[in-house]
Structure formats: C-alpha cells, structure tokens
Write a protein that holds these residues in place. Structure first.
Motif, PDB file in Angstrom:
ATOM      1  N   LEU A 185      43.658  35.602  41.004  1.00 13.52           N
ATOM      2  CA  LEU A 185      43.930  35.461  42.443  1.00 13.52           C
ATOM      3  C   LEU A 185      45.068  36.368  42.908  1.00 13.52           C
ATOM      4  O   LEU A 185      45.067  36.831  44.044  1.00 13.52           O
ATOM      5  N   ASN A 186      46.046  36.639  42.019  1.00 13.91           N
ATOM      6  CA  ASN A 186      47.192  37.451  42.439  1.00 13.91           C
ATOM      7  C   ASN A 186      47.148  38.877  41.909  1.00 13.91           C
ATOM      8  O   ASN A 186      47.691  39.785  42.532  1.00 13.91           O
ATOM      9  N   GLN A 187      46.552  39.074  40.725  1.00 16.93           N
ATOM     10  CA  GLN A 187      46.676  40.376  40.079  1.00 16.93           C
ATOM     11  C   GLN A 187      45.382  41.190  40.127  1.00 16.93           C
ATOM     12  O   GLN A 187      45.352  42.263  40.690  1.00 16.93           O
ATOM     13  N   LEU A 188      44.306  40.673  39.543  1.00 18.83           N
ATOM     14  CA  LEU A 188      43.081  41.487  39.428  1.00 18.83           C
ATOM     15  C   LEU A 188      42.279  41.520  40.728  1.00 18.83           C
ATOM     16  O   LEU A 188      41.628  42.522  41.029  1.00 18.83           O
ATOM     17  N   LYS A 189      42.282  40.422  41.472  1.00 21.94           N
ATOM     18  CA  LYS A 189      41.558  40.326  42.751  1.00 21.94           C
ATOM     19  C   LYS A 189      40.156  40.940  42.660  1.00 21.94           C
ATOM     20  O   LYS A 189      39.837  41.905  43.371  1.00 21.94           O
ATOM     21  N   PRO A 190      39.306  40.391  41.789  1.00 20.02           N
ATOM     22  CA  PRO A 190      37.972  40.974  41.578  1.00 20.02           C
ATOM     23  C   PRO A 190      37.053  40.732  42.766  1.00 20.02           C
ATOM     24  O   PRO A 190      37.308  39.867  43.602  1.00 20.02           O
ATOM     25  N   GLY A 207      42.691  27.314  34.137  1.00 23.30           N
ATOM     26  CA  GLY A 207      43.197  27.828  35.425  1.00 23.30           C
ATOM     27  C   GLY A 207      42.460  29.100  35.831  1.00 23.30           C
ATOM     28  O   GLY A 207      42.078  29.282  36.997  1.00 23.30           O
ATOM     29  N   ALA A 208      42.225  29.966  34.849  1.00 22.95           N
ATOM     30  CA  ALA A 208      41.494  31.216  35.123  1.00 22.95           C
ATOM     31  C   ALA A 208      40.033  30.929  35.465  1.00 22.95           C
ATOM     32  O   ALA A 208      39.468  31.525  36.392  1.00 22.95           O
ATOM     33  N   LEU A 209      39.415  30.002  34.725  1.00 18.18           N
ATOM     34  CA  LEU A 209      38.001  29.671  34.975  1.00 18.18           C
ATOM     35  C   LEU A 209      37.805  29.142  36.401  1.00 18.18           C
ATOM     36  O   LEU A 209      36.891  29.572  37.117  1.00 18.18           O
ATOM     37  N   TRP A 210      38.666  28.194  36.814  1.00 15.34           N
ATOM     38  CA  TRP A 210      38.495  27.613  38.154  1.00 15.34           C
ATOM     39  C   TRP A 210      38.699  28.682  39.232  1.00 15.34           C
ATOM     40  O   TRP A 210      38.013  28.676  40.245  1.00 15.34           O
ATOM     41  N   ALA A 211      39.642  29.607  38.988  1.00 14.85           N
ATOM     42  CA  ALA A 211      39.836  30.704  39.960  1.00 14.85           C
ATOM     43  C   ALA A 211      38.590  31.583  40.004  1.00 14.85           C
ATOM     44  O   ALA A 211      38.115  31.960  41.083  1.00 14.85           O
ATOM     45  N   ALA A 212      38.010  31.892  38.826  1.00 11.42           N
ATOM     46  CA  ALA A 212      36.817  32.739  38.780  1.00 11.42           C
ATOM     47  C   ALA A 212      35.639  32.071  39.489  1.00 11.42           C
ATOM     48  O   ALA A 212      34.891  32.721  40.233  1.00 11.42           O
ATOM     49  N   LEU A 217      32.469  34.717  41.095  1.00  8.55           N
ATOM     50  CA  LEU A 217      32.136  35.908  40.312  1.00  8.55           C
ATOM     51  C   LEU A 217      30.752  35.733  39.694  1.00  8.55           C
ATOM     52  O   LEU A 217      30.386  34.641  39.256  1.00  8.55           O
ATOM     53  N   ARG A 218      30.017  36.818  39.648  1.00 10.46           N
ATOM     54  CA  ARG A 218      28.623  36.729  39.202  1.00 10.46           C
ATOM     55  C   ARG A 218      28.526  36.330  37.726  1.00 10.46           C
ATOM     56  O   ARG A 218      27.677  35.538  37.344  1.00 10.46           O
ATOM     57  N   THR A 219      29.393  36.873  36.903  1.00  8.81           N
ATOM     58  CA  THR A 219      29.333  36.584  35.462  1.00  8.81           C
ATOM     59  C   THR A 219      30.694  36.079  34.986  1.00  8.81           C
ATOM     60  O   THR A 219      31.696  36.797  35.092  1.00  8.81           O
ATOM     61  N   ILE A 220      30.713  34.848  34.504  1.00  8.85           N
ATOM     62  CA  ILE A 220      31.953  34.241  34.005  1.00  8.85           C
ATOM     63  C   ILE A 220      31.680  33.756  32.587  1.00  8.85           C
ATOM     64  O   ILE A 220      30.966  32.769  32.372  1.00  8.85           O
ATOM     65  N   ILE A 221      32.227  34.484  31.620  1.00 10.08           N
ATOM     66  CA  ILE A 221      31.981  34.161  30.213  1.00 10.08           C
ATOM     67  C   ILE A 221      33.231  33.480  29.645  1.00 10.08           C
ATOM     68  O   ILE A 221      34.349  33.962  29.871  1.00 10.08           O
ATOM     69  N   GLY A 316      50.088  43.010  30.371  1.00  7.29           N
ATOM     70  CA  GLY A 316      50.552  41.634  30.201  1.00  7.29           C
ATOM     71  C   GLY A 316      50.827  41.036  31.570  1.00  7.29           C
ATOM     72  O   GLY A 316      50.899  41.760  32.573  1.00  7.29           O
ATOM     73  N   LEU A 317      50.955  39.714  31.601  1.00 14.40           N
ATOM     74  CA  LEU A 317      51.297  39.082  32.879  1.00 14.40           C
ATOM     75  C   LEU A 317      51.991  37.752  32.620  1.00 14.40           C
ATOM     76  O   LEU A 317      51.514  36.942  31.832  1.00 14.40           O
ATOM     77  N   VAL A 318      53.098  37.543  33.289  1.00 16.80           N
ATOM     78  CA  VAL A 318      53.812  36.277  33.124  1.00 16.80           C
ATOM     79  C   VAL A 318      53.653  35.438  34.398  1.00 16.80           C
ATOM     80  O   VAL A 318      53.679  35.971  35.514  1.00 16.80           O
ATOM     81  N   GLU A 319      53.425  34.144  34.181  1.00 10.54           N
ATOM     82  CA  GLU A 319      53.328  33.149  35.272  1.00 10.54           C
ATOM     83  C   GLU A 319      52.368  33.596  36.384  1.00 10.54           C
ATOM     84  O   GLU A 319      52.580  33.301  37.569  1.00 10.54           O
ATOM     85  N   GLY A 320      51.331  34.336  35.997  1.00  8.60           N
ATOM     86  CA  GLY A 320      50.285  34.707  36.950  1.00  8.60           C
ATOM     87  C   GLY A 320      50.780  35.502  38.147  1.00  8.60           C
ATOM     88  O   GLY A 320      50.158  35.484  39.214  1.00  8.60           O
ATOM     89  N   ALA A 321      51.908  36.217  37.969  1.00 10.86           N
ATOM     90  CA  ALA A 321      52.511  36.982  39.076  1.00 10.86           C
ATOM     91  C   ALA A 321      52.680  36.103  40.309  1.00 10.86           C
ATOM     92  O   ALA A 321      52.642  36.579  41.446  1.00 10.86           O
ATOM     93  N   SER A 322      52.882  34.806  40.070  1.00  8.88           N
ATOM     94  CA  SER A 322      52.926  33.902  41.228  1.00  8.88           C
ATOM     95  C   SER A 322      54.307  33.864  41.869  1.00  8.88           C
ATOM     96  O   SER A 322      55.332  34.037  41.205  1.00  8.88           O
ATOM     97  N   ASN A 323      54.317  33.646  43.164  1.00  5.18           N
ATOM     98  CA  ASN A 323      55.526  33.267  43.884  1.00  5.18           C
ATOM     99  C   ASN A 323      55.329  31.771  44.170  1.00  5.18           C
ATOM    100  O   ASN A 323      54.601  31.409  45.100  1.00  5.18           O
ATOM    101  N   PRO A 324      55.923  30.889  43.346  1.00  2.00           N
ATOM    102  CA  PRO A 324      55.514  29.477  43.376  1.00  2.00           C
ATOM    103  C   PRO A 324      55.497  28.802  44.761  1.00  2.00           C
ATOM    104  O   PRO A 324      54.542  28.074  45.049  1.00  2.00           O
ATOM    105  N   PRO A 325      56.485  29.023  45.639  1.00  2.00           N
ATOM    106  CA  PRO A 325      56.410  28.321  46.931  1.00  2.00           C
ATOM    107  C   PRO A 325      55.195  28.723  47.773  1.00  2.00           C
ATOM    108  O   PRO A 325      54.792  28.006  48.680  1.00  2.00           O
ATOM    109  N   ILE A 326      54.614  29.889  47.462  1.00  2.00           N
ATOM    110  CA  ILE A 326      53.394  30.315  48.161  1.00  2.00           C
ATOM    111  C   ILE A 326      52.164  29.890  47.360  1.00  2.00           C
ATOM    112  O   ILE A 326      51.202  29.344  47.904  1.00  2.00           O
ATOM    113  N   PHE A 327      52.195  30.156  46.052  1.00  2.00           N
ATOM    114  CA  PHE A 327      50.966  30.017  45.245  1.00  2.00           C
ATOM    115  C   PHE A 327      50.647  28.559  44.913  1.00  2.00           C
ATOM    116  O   PHE A 327      49.478  28.155  44.918  1.00  2.00           O
TER     117      PHE A 327
END
Ligand code: NAD
Ligand code: ZN
Ligand code: ZN
Length: 373
Positions: A185-190, A207-212, A217-221, A316-327
């Motif tokens: 949701l924050n980084q790849l924005k597919p 967390g990633a699956l529910w976002a996908a 997304l057409r294919t979620i493996i 790499g990515l830490v904490e999903g690049a989130s800004n917690p009060p927004i995300f």
C-alpha cells in the motif's frame, strides 16, 4: 509521584517474563502515561528477550500496545487525557526523514526502538524501578514497553483512535501487520494486473495478503510450510498456495505467472534461502522486498551478474514505510470493512497466561497472541 503498577519484567537475557510490581516515572515533556488495555506478542519480543539483539536488563518488552491516556507530558500535542490510543514504533521527530513525514526512515530508528532511549530531556534515567529491589527497570522498547498495566510511552509511538475502538483486537496493528500491508500500500503500489508472491504467512505475510486482496491483484501466490496457514490464505484472497518444502515450487510459481515469474515478491520469513527462492521467483524487471530479517551479519544470497542481466530489484523495508498516525487509521478502516481480518489470526490471553500465549506462538499453532492487562 511515581505510579505503582505491574509489568512483565525480564531480569536478564533468557530469564522468564514475570509479572512484578514497579514504580513508573512521571511522563517527561514528550511522553504519555498510558493505561494498557492489550498488547500483541511478536517474535521480536522473544528474540530480544533471548539476546538476539543486545538490550538493557532488567527489561520490559511489548511493542504492539493499545490503551487509554491517563496523563501527558507538558509538550505533548498528539493526545490528551482520556484519549484511546494504539501504539507503534518510536522516532526522533527531528531528523530529515521525520520532518518529511517519512518516520520509518528515522535516522535514530535503532536507538529509539531497541536502544531504550527515552526523550532527550530524560537522559539515561530508566522509566521504572522494581518495587522489591529498587533497581532500575528498562522500558521504552519501541518507545512503549507495553507488557504492563501502565506504560510511559514516547509521544512518537502514540496514534489517537476514536473512542470505542476495539483496543484488544486492533492492538497488533502497530508492527508486523503494518509492515506487511505497507509493502504494497505504501511502497510498491501495484496495479491490478500485477502478480505478487508472499513468502511466509505470519503477521507480516497476512498483512501483505490482505493488502493484496484489497487491491484485487490478479495473481496472489502464498508460500508457507504450515498447511492451515495456506488454507486460511486461500480463503482470504490468495489465488495460489504452495508449500515452501515442495521440490516443484519454482516451476509451480512460473506456471502460475505466464511462465516468467511474478512481478513482485515479499520475503516475510527472515530465512536466507527463502530470499533466494523469492529472487528466483520474480520475472525480469521484478522486485523483491525483504521484510523478514535474519539478523545482523547475513549476506544476500544472489549473484550480482544475474542481478544486472535480469534487471531485478531487491530492497529492504522497515515498518512498511508507514507513517503510523496516517496508516494505522487506514488499516482500521479496512478492518471495519472486513478487509483486514486481524481477529482471524489472533487469540486473546490474560497476562497471567503469558507463558501459554508464548508457547502457542513459538509452536506455530497461533500467529498472533494478544495479551490483556
Ligand atoms: N521489516 C520490518 O519492519 C519487520 C517488522 C516485523 C517483523 N519483521 C520480520 O519479518 C519476519 C516475519 O515476521 P512474522 O512476525 O510474520 O513471523 P512469523 O514467524 O509469524 O511468520 C513467519 C512464517 O514463515 C514461515 N516459514 C518459515 N520458513 C519457511 C520456509 N522455508 N518457506 C516458507 N515459509 C516459511 C513460517 O511457517 C511462518 O508462517 C521476521 O523475520 C520478522 O523479524 C520485519
Ligand atoms: Zn527521526
Ligand atoms: Zn514486532
């Protein structure tokens, strides 16, 4: 006046977490006193308790807290007494990343989350003392140390949420779940046409699956070793599920992705050889994101020549690049819509059953224990 309360105190590396009386310091200008309702239990708590990352002891862990604000320091702006809060990671608030609203990049991230640094105004004074011995007890783990009935929390860790928020089920949003969801949701924005593979179905993977699934997304493996996790993922939006132990894993992934591999892969196991599988499983121009972390000293397992010639990206990515009060409020909204079903991977334990909760997580039987206080 210090506040007498109780916390799960770990005396030294690998000692058990024991509920003990502590006297908690007054909140300093940028700190908040929170009555903790619940706190998710994460592998990182266990890792640091057992010395996997150096830490100060005696210590209070817990970094997925939720509760009600009882008092605020004189400079606190985010919340006031009586507010409900979810807690997330801590930041310095002053570096170029923090001031640009990209707090996951905080230049003092390690110090603030693992180094037990309180607000600068506090110096090294620990946040609590054991009542029995008068010894200092270190808090401020991820700015929180929320395995306690009360915690003095960094303002940077606090996210104000509406009154009536389910502070038990939503407590875990602040770490692994946002780290997984944030990759997409924050980084790849597919786009919907893109394919993604998620390696590892813990809190990060779900967390990633529910976002996908939310992004349709057409294919979620999904790939894991535990069949019940694969089954749950299939019921929640995965289009394909494979065992990480299967000898035909790569061939099966290619067959599901037009023969070339997936556009994106998310490594959420922290296992080095799984990262290699993720790298092999993406197509040319594909992108692998490491969220899983094998700890210091492990080198990436792929060849620069292949990397260049196949035009692949690894980051790499830490904490999903989130800004917690927004995300975190965004994730709460998804939860309300049924698109972020945290309650399907969690079970609630009163603090007295902490050891039982830990055992269920360690055995792999349970993904997300939530401890209530
Ligand atoms: N980057 C960040 O900000 C961040 C945040 C939280 C967690 N993490 C890291 O992410 C990783 C995942 O965290 P989690 O809490 O979801 O952990 P978890 O242990 O709950 O989940 C890991 C999953 O990987 C699966 N797995 C293990 N070996 C596998 C293999 N060979 N093939 C396929 N699946 C395999 C396990 O069965 C499990 O379901 C950890 O390394 C953790 O330290 C990183
Ligand atoms: Zn910062
Ligand atoms: Zn965590």
């Amino acid at each position: 006046m210090p506040r007498r309360t109780q916390a799960l105190v770990v005396q030294h590396v690998s000692a058990p977490a024991v509920l003990a009386d502590i006297d908690l310091a007054e909140p300093r200008p940028n700190e908040v006193l929170v009555r903790i309702t619940a706190c998710g239990l994460c592998h990182t708590d266990h890792l640091v308790q057992h010395g996997g990352i150096p830490s100060a002891f005696p210590s209070i862990f817990g970094h997925e807290g939720a509760g009600e604000v009882e008092a605020v320091g004189s400079a606190v702006k985010r919340v006031q007494k009586g507010d409900s809060v979810l807690l997330s990671y801590a930041t310095c608030g002053e570096c170029p990343y923090c001031t640009a609203d990209r707090p996951a990049g905080c230049a003092r991230f390690f110090e603030k989350n693992f180094g037990r640094a309180r607000d600068a105004a506090v110096g090294d004074e620990p946040v609590a003392r054991a009542v029995e011995t008068g010894e200092p007890v270190y808090g401020s783990f991820f700015g929180q140390s929320a395995f306690a009935r009360h915690a003095v929390v960094s303002e940077s860790s606090v996210v104000k949420v509406p009154q009536g928020t389910d502070l038990v089920q939503l407590a875990p949003l602040g770490c692994g779940l946002q780290s997984g969801a944030g990759v997409l949701l924050n980084q790849l924005k597919p786009s919907r046409e893109d394919s993604v593979i998620i390696f590892g179905l813990g809190a990060v993977g779900f967390g990633a699956l529910w976002a996908a699934a939310h992004l349709q997304l057409r294919t979620i493996i999904v790939v894991d070793l535990v069949s019940t996790r694969l089954d749950l993922a299939l019921a929640q939006g995965a289009t394909h599920a494979f065992s990480g132990a299967s000898p035909t894993l790569l061939a099966d992934i290619r067959a599901a992705t037009s023969g070339i591999g997936a556009r994106f892969a998310i490594e959420a196991t922290g296992v080095e050889r799984v990262l290699k599988s993720a790298w092999d499983a993406v197509c040319n121009f594909g992108h692998v994101v490491s969220v899983g972390n094998p700890g210091p000293g492990v080198k990436a397992p792929f060849d620069i020549n292949d990397h260049v010639n196949q035009s692949k990206t690894w980051s790499g990515l830490v904490e999903g690049a989130s800004n917690p009060p927004i995300f975190i409020p965004q994730l709460m909204q998804l939860y309300e819509q049924g698109a972020f079903p945290v309650d399907t991977i969690s079970r609630v334990y009163p603090v007295e059953q902490y050891e039982e909760a830990l055992a269920a997580m360690k055995s792999g039987e349970l993904i997300k224990p939530i401890i209530t206080f």
